[in-house]
Design a protein around this motif. Structure first.
Motif, PDB file in Angstrom:
ATOM      1  N   MET A   1       0.810  -1.202   0.000  1.00 20.45           N
ATOM      2  CA  MET A   1       0.000   0.000   0.000  1.00 20.45           C
ATOM      3  C   MET A   1       0.852   1.265   0.000  1.00 20.45           C
ATOM      4  SD  MET A   1      -3.151  -0.842   2.436  1.00 20.45           S
ATOM      5  CE  MET A   1      -4.520  -1.683   1.699  1.00 20.45           C
ATOM      6  N   PRO A   2       1.770   1.406   0.937  1.00 20.66           N
ATOM      7  CA  PRO A   2       2.556   2.638   0.945  1.00 20.66           C
ATOM      8  C   PRO A   2       3.723   2.550  -0.026  1.00 20.66           C
ATOM      9  CG  PRO A   2       3.218   1.274   2.770  1.00 20.66           C
ATOM     10  CD  PRO A   2       2.105   0.538   2.066  1.00 20.66           C
ATOM     11  N   PHE A   3       4.364   3.688  -0.216  1.00 18.19           N
ATOM     12  CA  PHE A   3       5.653   3.713  -0.888  1.00 18.19           C
ATOM     13  C   PHE A   3       6.704   3.452   0.181  1.00 18.19           C
ATOM     14  CE2 PHE A   3       2.871   6.029  -3.661  1.00 18.19           C
ATOM     15  CZ  PHE A   3       3.317   5.733  -4.937  1.00 18.19           C
ATOM     16  N   VAL A   4       7.537   2.435  -0.034  1.00 13.94           N
ATOM     17  CA  VAL A   4       8.433   1.947   1.019  1.00 13.94           C
ATOM     18  C   VAL A   4       9.883   1.959   0.541  1.00 13.94           C
ATOM     19  CG1 VAL A   4       9.036  -0.045   2.456  1.00 13.94           C
ATOM     20  CG2 VAL A   4       6.635   0.509   2.026  1.00 13.94           C
ATOM     21  N   PHE A   5      10.769   2.391   1.422  1.00 12.31           N
ATOM     22  CA  PHE A   5      12.213   2.275   1.222  1.00 12.31           C
ATOM     23  C   PHE A   5      12.731   1.279   2.256  1.00 12.31           C
ATOM     24  CE2 PHE A   5      16.522   3.716   2.523  1.00 12.31           C
ATOM     25  CZ  PHE A   5      17.194   3.416   1.348  1.00 12.31           C
ATOM     26  N   ASP A   6      13.179   0.123   1.800  1.00  7.09           N
ATOM     27  CA  ASP A   6      13.631  -0.960   2.672  1.00  7.09           C
ATOM     28  C   ASP A   6      15.055  -0.688   3.148  1.00  7.09           C
ATOM     29  OD1 ASP A   6      14.155  -3.317   3.968  1.00  7.09           O
ATOM     30  OD2 ASP A   6      13.869  -4.611   2.222  1.00  7.09           O
ATOM     31  N   PRO A  20      21.908   8.585   5.318  1.00  9.33           N
ATOM     32  CA  PRO A  20      21.412   9.759   4.599  1.00  9.33           C
ATOM     33  C   PRO A  20      19.959   9.548   4.198  1.00  9.33           C
ATOM     34  CG  PRO A  20      22.835   8.435   3.184  1.00  9.33           C
ATOM     35  CD  PRO A  20      22.949   7.864   4.565  1.00  9.33           C
ATOM     36  N   PRO A  21      19.198  10.612   4.061  1.00 10.92           N
ATOM     37  CA  PRO A  21      17.785  10.459   3.678  1.00 10.92           C
ATOM     38  C   PRO A  21      17.660   9.750   2.332  1.00 10.92           C
ATOM     39  CG  PRO A  21      18.256  12.708   4.380  1.00 10.92           C
ATOM     40  CD  PRO A  21      19.571  12.025   4.247  1.00 10.92           C
ATOM     41  N   PRO A  22      16.708   8.844   2.190  1.00 13.82           N
ATOM     42  CA  PRO A  22      16.523   8.161   0.911  1.00 13.82           C
ATOM     43  C   PRO A  22      15.979   9.122  -0.146  1.00 13.82           C
ATOM     44  CG  PRO A  22      14.760   7.602   2.407  1.00 13.82           C
ATOM     45  CD  PRO A  22      15.742   8.390   3.208  1.00 13.82           C
ATOM     46  N   ARG A  23      16.231   8.787  -1.403  1.00 12.17           N
ATOM     47  CA  ARG A  23      15.690   9.572  -2.512  1.00 12.17           C
ATOM     48  C   ARG A  23      14.282   9.079  -2.843  1.00 12.17           C
ATOM     49  NH1 ARG A  23      20.256   7.602  -4.796  1.00 12.17           N
ATOM     50  NH2 ARG A  23      18.951   6.590  -6.377  1.00 12.17           N
ATOM     51  N   ALA A  24      13.485   9.952  -3.387  1.00 13.23           N
ATOM     52  CA  ALA A  24      12.114   9.591  -3.734  1.00 13.23           C
ATOM     53  C   ALA A  24      12.071   8.447  -4.737  1.00 13.23           C
ATOM     54  CB  ALA A  24      11.379  10.808  -4.285  1.00 13.23           C
ATOM     55  N   ASP A  25      13.069   8.398  -5.643  1.00 10.80           N
ATOM     56  CA  ASP A  25      13.045   7.343  -6.661  1.00 10.80           C
ATOM     57  C   ASP A  25      13.504   5.990  -6.124  1.00 10.80           C
ATOM     58  OD1 ASP A  25      15.764   7.726  -6.367  1.00 10.80           O
ATOM     59  OD2 ASP A  25      16.125   8.341  -8.436  1.00 10.80           O
ATOM     60  N   GLN A  26      13.900   5.927  -4.850  1.00 11.94           N
ATOM     61  CA  GLN A  26      14.289   4.652  -4.237  1.00 11.94           C
ATOM     62  C   GLN A  26      13.118   3.948  -3.564  1.00 11.94           C
ATOM     63  OE1 GLN A  26      17.653   6.432  -1.890  1.00 11.94           O
ATOM     64  NE2 GLN A  26      18.856   4.767  -2.793  1.00 11.94           N
ATOM     65  N   VAL A 206      11.334   3.012   5.670  1.00 15.36           N
ATOM     66  CA  VAL A 206      10.724   4.339   5.686  1.00 15.36           C
ATOM     67  C   VAL A 206       9.567   4.297   4.699  1.00 15.36           C
ATOM     68  CG1 VAL A 206      11.087   6.807   5.274  1.00 15.36           C
ATOM     69  CG2 VAL A 206      12.949   5.412   6.213  1.00 15.36           C
ATOM     70  N   LEU A 207       8.473   4.956   5.037  1.00 19.41           N
ATOM     71  CA  LEU A 207       7.316   4.900   4.152  1.00 19.41           C
ATOM     72  C   LEU A 207       6.626   6.250   4.067  1.00 19.41           C
ATOM     73  CD1 LEU A 207       4.181   3.210   5.766  1.00 19.41           C
ATOM     74  CD2 LEU A 207       6.024   4.226   7.103  1.00 19.41           C
ATOM     75  N   TYR A 208       5.872   6.403   2.976  1.00 20.49           N
ATOM     76  CA  TYR A 208       4.982   7.552   2.832  1.00 20.49           C
ATOM     77  C   TYR A 208       3.827   7.132   1.937  1.00 20.49           C
ATOM     78  CZ  TYR A 208       6.556   8.452  -1.966  1.00 20.49           C
ATOM     79  OH  TYR A 208       6.825   8.332  -3.304  1.00 20.49           O
ATOM     80  N   VAL A 229       5.211  13.452  -0.426  1.00 22.35           N
ATOM     81  CA  VAL A 229       5.030  14.519   0.557  1.00 22.35           C
ATOM     82  C   VAL A 229       5.127  13.903   1.940  1.00 22.35           C
ATOM     83  CG1 VAL A 229       3.451  16.259   1.460  1.00 22.35           C
ATOM     84  CG2 VAL A 229       3.575  15.840  -1.007  1.00 22.35           C
ATOM     85  N   THR A 230       6.019  14.413   2.766  1.00 16.77           N
ATOM     86  CA  THR A 230       6.194  13.872   4.113  1.00 16.77           C
ATOM     87  C   THR A 230       6.184  15.002   5.133  1.00 16.77           C
ATOM     88  OG1 THR A 230       8.624  13.980   3.975  1.00 16.77           O
ATOM     89  CG2 THR A 230       7.560  11.931   3.248  1.00 16.77           C
ATOM     90  N   SER A 231       5.935  14.624   6.383  1.00 12.05           N
ATOM     91  CA  SER A 231       5.933  15.594   7.472  1.00 12.05           C
ATOM     92  C   SER A 231       6.861  15.185   8.606  1.00 12.05           C
ATOM     93  CB  SER A 231       4.505  15.761   8.012  1.00 12.05           C
ATOM     94  OG  SER A 231       4.451  16.692   9.066  1.00 12.05           O
ATOM     95  N   ASN A 232       7.125  13.876   8.718  1.00 10.40           N
ATOM     96  CA  ASN A 232       7.900  13.375   9.856  1.00 10.40           C
ATOM     97  C   ASN A 232       9.164  12.622   9.447  1.00 10.40           C
ATOM     98  OD1 ASN A 232       5.698  13.885  12.073  1.00 10.40           O
ATOM     99  ND2 ASN A 232       4.641  12.872  10.391  1.00 10.40           N
ATOM    100  N   VAL A 233       9.357  12.375   8.173  1.00  2.59           N
ATOM    101  CA  VAL A 233      10.573  11.744   7.674  1.00  2.59           C
ATOM    102  C   VAL A 233      11.123  12.586   6.552  1.00  2.59           C
ATOM    103  CG1 VAL A 233       9.820   9.416   8.310  1.00  2.59           C
ATOM    104  CG2 VAL A 233       9.334  10.281   6.019  1.00  2.59           C
ATOM    105  N   GLU A 234      12.420  12.472   6.318  1.00  5.63           N
ATOM    106  CA  GLU A 234      13.079  13.291   5.310  1.00  5.63           C
ATOM    107  C   GLU A 234      13.339  12.474   4.047  1.00  5.63           C
ATOM    108  OE1 GLU A 234      17.054  16.138   4.789  1.00  5.63           O
ATOM    109  OE2 GLU A 234      16.677  15.081   6.674  1.00  5.63           O
ATOM    110  N   ILE A 235      12.997  13.043   2.909  1.00  5.47           N
ATOM    111  CA  ILE A 235      13.233  12.427   1.611  1.00  5.47           C
ATOM    112  C   ILE A 235      13.922  13.454   0.717  1.00  5.47           C
ATOM    113  CG2 ILE A 235      12.160  11.441  -0.447  1.00  5.47           C
ATOM    114  CD1 ILE A 235       9.910  10.422   1.256  1.00  5.47           C
ATOM    115  N   THR A 236      14.925  13.005  -0.021  1.00  7.98           N
ATOM    116  CA  THR A 236      15.591  13.908  -0.967  1.00  7.98           C
ATOM    117  C   THR A 236      15.081  13.640  -2.371  1.00  7.98           C
ATOM    118  OG1 THR A 236      17.422  12.350  -1.220  1.00  7.98           O
ATOM    119  CG2 THR A 236      17.662  14.042   0.461  1.00  7.98           C
ATOM    120  N   ARG A 237      15.199  14.629  -3.202  1.00  9.52           N
ATOM    121  CA  ARG A 237      14.730  14.512  -4.591  1.00  9.52           C
ATOM    122  C   ARG A 237      15.857  14.065  -5.520  1.00  9.52           C
ATOM    123  NH1 ARG A 237       9.217  14.496  -4.260  1.00  9.52           N
ATOM    124  NH2 ARG A 237       8.620  15.851  -2.561  1.00  9.52           N
TER     125      ARG A 237
END
Length: 237
Positions: A1-6, A20-26, A206-208, A229-237
Motif C-alpha cells: 500500500m505505501p511507498f516503502v524504502f527498505d 542519509p535520507p533516501p531519494r524519492a526514486d528509491q 521508511v514509508l509515505y 510529501v512527508t511531514s515526519n521523515v526526510e526524503i531527498t529529490r
C-alpha cells in the motif's frame, strides 16, 4: 500500500551515524497484501458494538508448587492460551474505540457537506504518522484542513466527543487545538489503521503515502499515485 524504502539491505556507517535520507526514486509501491494491510477499498461502518471489558495485564504461568517449595524463582512464562485471549480482548477494545469515534464524527462531517477526506501518512522504524490534507464537499469544492477544523469547532464537535466518551477536555488546550489534533492524529490514524494495519510504520523501512476516505461509500482507498510529501521523515529529490 505505501511507498516503502527498505533499510534491511543498507550498510550502516561504521561510526553509528544516521543513514542519509533516501531519494524519492528509491521507494517502491507495495500492494496491500505485501505490506500486511487489507485489500482496498476497505469498508467501514458507523455501527458501535457493545463495549467489551477492558483487557487485564498479560497473564503469565506461575512457577509450580514444587519449584516454590525448593526456592526456585524461575521467570514467569507466558500462558499461550491466556495470552491469545488477552490479545483478542485488546483487539475488541480497539474496534469499540474506533467505531465509537466514527459514529460520533462522521455524521457531523456529513452535515457539513463533506464527501471525501484526503489523508497522508509517513513514518518508519518504530512509528507511523497521519495528517489531513483537505476535504472535498458534495459540490466538488475542496477546502483546506484549517477551514474544516474551524467549521467543526463551530459545530461544537468537542462537546459531542466528550458527551459520547470519545475524549475529554484537556486543561491548557484550546477547543480549536484539541479538534485540530483530533482530526490529524486520531481520526486519520484510525482510517490508516483500517487500511494499513495497526503496526504501520513499524520495521526497518521508511514509508509515505496517502489515501482517500469516501464518507458516502464508507470506504478507505489508498492512492497509488501519491506525491512524495512527508511531514515526519526526510526524503531527498
Amino acid at each position: 500500500m505505501p511507498f516503502v524504502f527498505d533499510q534491511t539491505q543498507i550498510e550502516w556507517p561504521d561510526d553509528d551515524s544516521d543513514l542519509p535520507p533516501p531519494r524519492a526514486d528509491q521507494f517502491v509501491y507495495l500492494p496491500a497484501p505485501e505490506y500486511g494491510g487489507q485489500h482496498d477499498p476497505v469498508q467501514f461502518s458507523l455501527d458501535v458494538p457493545p463495549e467489551p471489558p477492558a483487557p487485564d495485564k498479560v497473564p503469565v504461568s506461575r512457577p509450580s508448587l514444587w519449584d516454590r517449595l525448593r526456592g526456585r524463582k524461575s521467570p514467569a512464562a507466558p500462558n499461550p492460551q491466556a495470552t491469545a485471549a488477552w490479545h483478542a480482548a485488546r483487539a475488541a477494545q480497539a474496534v469499540f474505540v474506533r467505531q465509537r469515534l466514527l459514529a460520533a464524527v462522521v455524521p457531523v462531517l456529513a452535515d457539513l457537506g463533506v464527501r471525501q477526506l484526503y489523508c497522508r501518512y509517513d513514518g518508519g522504524n518504530d512509528e507511523g504518522f497521519t495528517w489531513l490534507e483537505g476535504a472535498t464537499l458534495q459540490d466538488g469544492t475542496r477546502i483546506a484542513t484549517a477551514e474544516l477544523v474551524d467549521q467543526l469547532v463551530a459545530r461544537k464537535l468537542l462537546d459531542r466527543l466528550v458527551a459520547r466518551g470519545v475524549t475529554r477536555r484537556y486543561d491548557g488546550r484550546s477547543e480549536r487545538d484539541q479538534i485540530d489534533s483530533f482530526v490529524h492524529d486520531w481520526l486519520c490514524s484510525e482510517f490508516a489503521t483500517l487500511l494499513l494495519g495497526s503496526g504501520y510504520g513499524t520495521g526497518e523501512h521508511v514509508l509515505y503515502g496517502a489515501f482517500t476516505v469516501d464518507l458516502d461509500a464508507g470506504t478507505v482507498t489508498d492512492d497509488p499515485t501519491a506525491d512524495a510529501v512527508t511531514s515526519n521523515v526526510e526524503i531527498t529529490r
